[in-house]
Design an enzyme around this catalytic site. Structure first.
Site, PDB file in Angstrom:
ATOM      1  N   HIS A 150      53.561  38.857  41.489  1.00  0.00           N
ATOM      2  CA  HIS A 150      54.886  39.053  41.911  1.00  0.00           C
ATOM      3  C   HIS A 150      55.177  40.497  42.253  1.00  0.00           C
ATOM      4  O   HIS A 150      55.752  41.118  41.476  1.00  0.00           O
ATOM      5  CB  HIS A 150      55.964  38.273  41.013  1.00  0.00           C
ATOM      6  CG  HIS A 150      56.079  37.038  40.970  1.00  0.00           C
ATOM      7  ND1 HIS A 150      56.533  36.234  40.103  1.00  0.00           N
ATOM      8  CD2 HIS A 150      55.744  36.028  41.919  1.00  0.00           C
ATOM      9  CE1 HIS A 150      56.554  34.797  40.549  1.00  0.00           C
ATOM     10  NE2 HIS A 150      55.993  34.808  41.539  1.00  0.00           N
ATOM     11  N   CYS A 211      45.090  33.630  35.056  1.00  0.00           N
ATOM     12  CA  CYS A 211      44.976  34.631  33.812  1.00  0.00           C
ATOM     13  C   CYS A 211      44.510  33.739  32.537  1.00  0.00           C
ATOM     14  O   CYS A 211      45.168  32.708  32.373  1.00  0.00           O
ATOM     15  CB  CYS A 211      46.474  35.155  33.593  1.00  0.00           C
ATOM     16  SG  CYS A 211      46.376  36.174  31.965  1.00  0.00           S
ATOM     17  N   HIS A 239      58.908  27.779  38.442  1.00  0.00           N
ATOM     18  CA  HIS A 239      58.216  29.001  38.350  1.00  0.00           C
ATOM     19  C   HIS A 239      56.448  28.728  38.447  1.00  0.00           C
ATOM     20  O   HIS A 239      56.457  27.392  38.011  1.00  0.00           O
ATOM     21  CB  HIS A 239      58.197  30.053  37.205  1.00  0.00           C
ATOM     22  CG  HIS A 239      57.525  31.142  37.197  1.00  0.00           C
ATOM     23  ND1 HIS A 239      56.115  31.226  36.877  1.00  0.00           N
ATOM     24  CD2 HIS A 239      58.034  32.481  37.091  1.00  0.00           C
ATOM     25  CE1 HIS A 239      55.798  32.463  36.817  1.00  0.00           C
ATOM     26  NE2 HIS A 239      56.972  33.275  37.166  1.00  0.00           N
ATOM     27  N   GLU A 241      54.036  29.534  37.459  1.00  0.00           N
ATOM     28  CA  GLU A 241      53.216  29.195  36.151  1.00  0.00           C
ATOM     29  C   GLU A 241      53.547  27.904  35.266  1.00  0.00           C
ATOM     30  O   GLU A 241      52.793  27.288  34.881  1.00  0.00           O
ATOM     31  CB  GLU A 241      53.223  30.559  35.108  1.00  0.00           C
ATOM     32  CG  GLU A 241      52.345  30.324  33.909  1.00  0.00           C
ATOM     33  CD  GLU A 241      52.783  31.444  32.953  1.00  0.00           C
ATOM     34  OE1 GLU A 241      52.662  31.219  31.771  1.00  0.00           O
ATOM     35  OE2 GLU A 241      52.825  32.574  33.554  1.00  0.00           O
ATOM     36  N   THR A 310      54.292  32.317  30.194  1.00  0.00           N
ATOM     37  CA  THR A 310      53.795  33.728  29.095  1.00  0.00           C
ATOM     38  C   THR A 310      54.675  34.700  29.641  1.00  0.00           C
ATOM     39  O   THR A 310      54.585  35.731  28.599  1.00  0.00           O
ATOM     40  CB  THR A 310      52.193  33.900  29.629  1.00  0.00           C
ATOM     41  OG1 THR A 310      52.144  34.031  30.930  1.00  0.00           O
ATOM     42  CG2 THR A 310      51.289  32.767  29.133  1.00  0.00           C
ATOM     43  N   CYS A 348      51.982  35.881  25.273  1.00  0.00           N
ATOM     44  CA  CYS A 348      50.958  36.738  25.937  1.00  0.00           C
ATOM     45  C   CYS A 348      50.912  38.186  25.242  1.00  0.00           C
ATOM     46  O   CYS A 348      51.924  38.831  25.361  1.00  0.00           O
ATOM     47  CB  CYS A 348      51.072  36.986  27.482  1.00  0.00           C
ATOM     48  SG  CYS A 348      50.203  38.211  28.503  1.00  0.00           S
ATOM     49  N   ASN A 379      58.638  38.497  34.070  1.00  0.00           N
ATOM     50  CA  ASN A 379      58.372  39.519  32.974  1.00  0.00           C
ATOM     51  C   ASN A 379      59.388  40.598  33.301  1.00  0.00           C
ATOM     52  O   ASN A 379      59.843  41.410  32.361  1.00  0.00           O
ATOM     53  CB  ASN A 379      56.947  39.746  32.703  1.00  0.00           C
ATOM     54  CG  ASN A 379      56.295  40.998  33.669  1.00  0.00           C
ATOM     55  OD1 ASN A 379      56.367  42.098  33.641  1.00  0.00           O
ATOM     56  ND2 ASN A 379      55.645  40.326  34.851  1.00  0.00           N
ATOM     57  N   SER A 439      52.932  43.279  36.938  1.00  0.00           N
ATOM     58  CA  SER A 439      52.337  43.046  38.204  1.00  0.00           C
ATOM     59  C   SER A 439      52.560  44.347  39.009  1.00  0.00           C
ATOM     60  O   SER A 439      52.550  44.359  40.189  1.00  0.00           O
ATOM     61  CB  SER A 439      52.862  41.932  39.023  1.00  0.00           C
ATOM     62  OG  SER A 439      52.477  40.755  38.270  1.00  0.00           O
TER      63      SER A 439
END
Length: 464
Positions: A150, A211, A239, A241, A310, A348, A379, A439
């Protein structure tokens, strides 16, 4: 990029299922067979593949990894691609800050850099493997199933390298456009089981940059599934993920925050927690996009395990886990907790380190905070949230272009509201705290700081 997700069908071979034995060389010698057709899941609803009791996602993934058309380790061009990335994404300003204890003064601007910030190793690995793929396949058509990370700068760079997004029409990914021999990159967030099946069926070269921390969460929900526990996933149901993680789960429900978790736990206790829940019908309406197919809260909340996206706030994930554990103890007794609750650490390390550094940063004496990262970065939103909760003026921007002339800025709040503000930089000497999402390349942060220095230089000239 805004995508409307919905349940969508794609024509795919239906003879995929559990694997035949492997050869001694580790390659797949048999075919995968499945009795039922499946649909690609593009929303909170579960796919029919995941719901098929004859299908084992773990076995499928294991055999996909061993196949000749799959790569997740790169192609031997690591040193060359890292040098290229270094030239494109590193920053002299960030290096100066790091060489001086993460604090340095330029003119009347003192900058304090968070102890942990920017590119995490999982993101760097994903981008590096994507760069390697272009080097390895200079003439082939290369697709990617979603943004690799992202961050608009990195995604634009991949577009310049002719890595194309699989087109989406009315919420449906057009996998039929991918031809045999094409290369398809799976992003750092991973891809759902049905997408992997679709690509495997089309006999393409899969380059998997998922990841390893995301894969760890997949292993957790697979353990839940094996033990017939419902996975309570702390995440955002749309999302990328979380969509991928849910595809590896059996029965699941996705909760975005502590408030939604309280609602679920109150329902488990029959309204005896805080009274926030209501009827089964209301429950299903509330979570209609965030539960597996056939989910029944009266049946599927007897045994539960915790997993997470995460990039969510570490502290909130931990609190949700404790809440569910206490709820199960109250409902079924402390002595029976292991039969009704499972918890695994799926937070994470990189996310945790950046959040911890942010909590430390907001205790410093700073005039304002700059949070740099993609506006669709989960994040990064939580780093902004930490600053907002502390009451510090904080500006979440995705590039220097959000800082306009005349001391104006366009930024986002942690919940997504776009705000435009004038005179955001105070007059006189200032101290600016800086962090960036996992990111975000250092070069993007440098470009932002240069804009700040330029504005303060103009101010000094006007005063003079």
């Amino acid at each position: 990029m805004s995508i409307t997700f919905q349940l969508c069908r794609i024509p795919i071979r239906t003879d995929l299922a559990l694997a035949e034995p492997l050869s001694v060389t580790g390659t797949v010698t048999g075919t995968l067979r499945c009795r039922k057709p499946f649909v690609i899941r593009c929303s909170g609803e579960s796919s029919s593949t995941a719901a098929d009791s004859d299908f084992d996602a773990k076995v499928f993934r294991k055999n996909l990894v061993r196949s000749k058309n799959y790569n997740r380790k790169g192609f031997g061009h690591k040193e060359e691609t890292l040098q290229l990335m270094d030239s494109e994404y590193t920053s002299d300003i960030i290096k100066t800050l790091k060489d001086n204890g993460n604090e340095y003064r330029w003119g009347n601007v003192t900058v304090k850099l968070a102890e942990a910030y920017g590119f995490c190793w999982g993101v760097e690995r994903a981008v590096q493997i994507a760069y390697e793929a272009r080097k390895q396949f200079p003439e082939e058509k290369i697709w990617i199933t979603n943004e690799i990370i992202h961050n608009p700068t990195v995604n634009k760079r991949l577009e310049e390298m002719k890595v194309e997004n699989i087109p989406i029409d009315e919420g449906r990914k057009q996998f039929e456009i991918v031809n045999k021999g094409d290369v398809v990159i799976l992003p750092a967030f991973g891809a759902g089981v049905d997408e992997m099946l679709a690509l495997s069926d089309r006999n393409v070269q899969i380059v998997d940059t998922t990841c390893p921390w995301v894969s760890k969460v997949w292993n957790t929900v697979e353990k839940h599934k094996k033990g017939e526990y419902t996975s309570i996933i702390h995440g955002k149901y749309a999302h990328e993920e979380t969509i991928a993680t849910a595809s590896f789960a059996g029965t699941y429900i996705i909760v975005k925050n502590m408030k939604e978790a309280m609602y679920v736990c109150d329902y488990i206790l029959g309204g005896q927690l805080d009274g926030s829940s209501s009827t089964r019908e209301e429950f299903m309406e509330k979570f209609k996009n965030a539960v597996s197919k056939g989910f029944d809260p009266d049946k599927h909340l007897v045994k539960a395990g915790i997993a997470n996206q995460t990039t969510m706030l570490k502290g909130e994930t931990e609190e949700i886990g404790k809440l569910v554990e206490r709820t199960m103890m109250q409902k079924y007794g402390v002595e029976n907790i292991n039969e009704h609750f499972q918890s695994f650490n799926t937070i994470c390390d990189a996310t945790q380190e950046r959040q911890d550094a942010m909590y430390k940063m907001v205790e410093e004496r700073i005039d304002l905070m700059l949070v740099v990262g993609g506006w669709n970065s989960s994040n990064t939103s939580h780093l902004q949230e930490i600053a907002e909760e502390r009451g510090i003026p904080s500006y979440w921007i995705d590039s220097e272009q959000r800082i306009g002339p005349g001391n104006k800025i366009a930024y986002k709040l942690n919940h997504g509201e776009l705000v435009e503000k004038e005179n955001w930089l105070p007059e006189g000497p200032i101290t600016v705290g800086v962090t960036s999402g996992a990111s975000t390349p250092d070069k993007v942060v440098e470009d932002v700081l240069i804009k700040v220095f330029d504005l303060k230089s103009e101010e000094a000239l006007q005063v003079a």
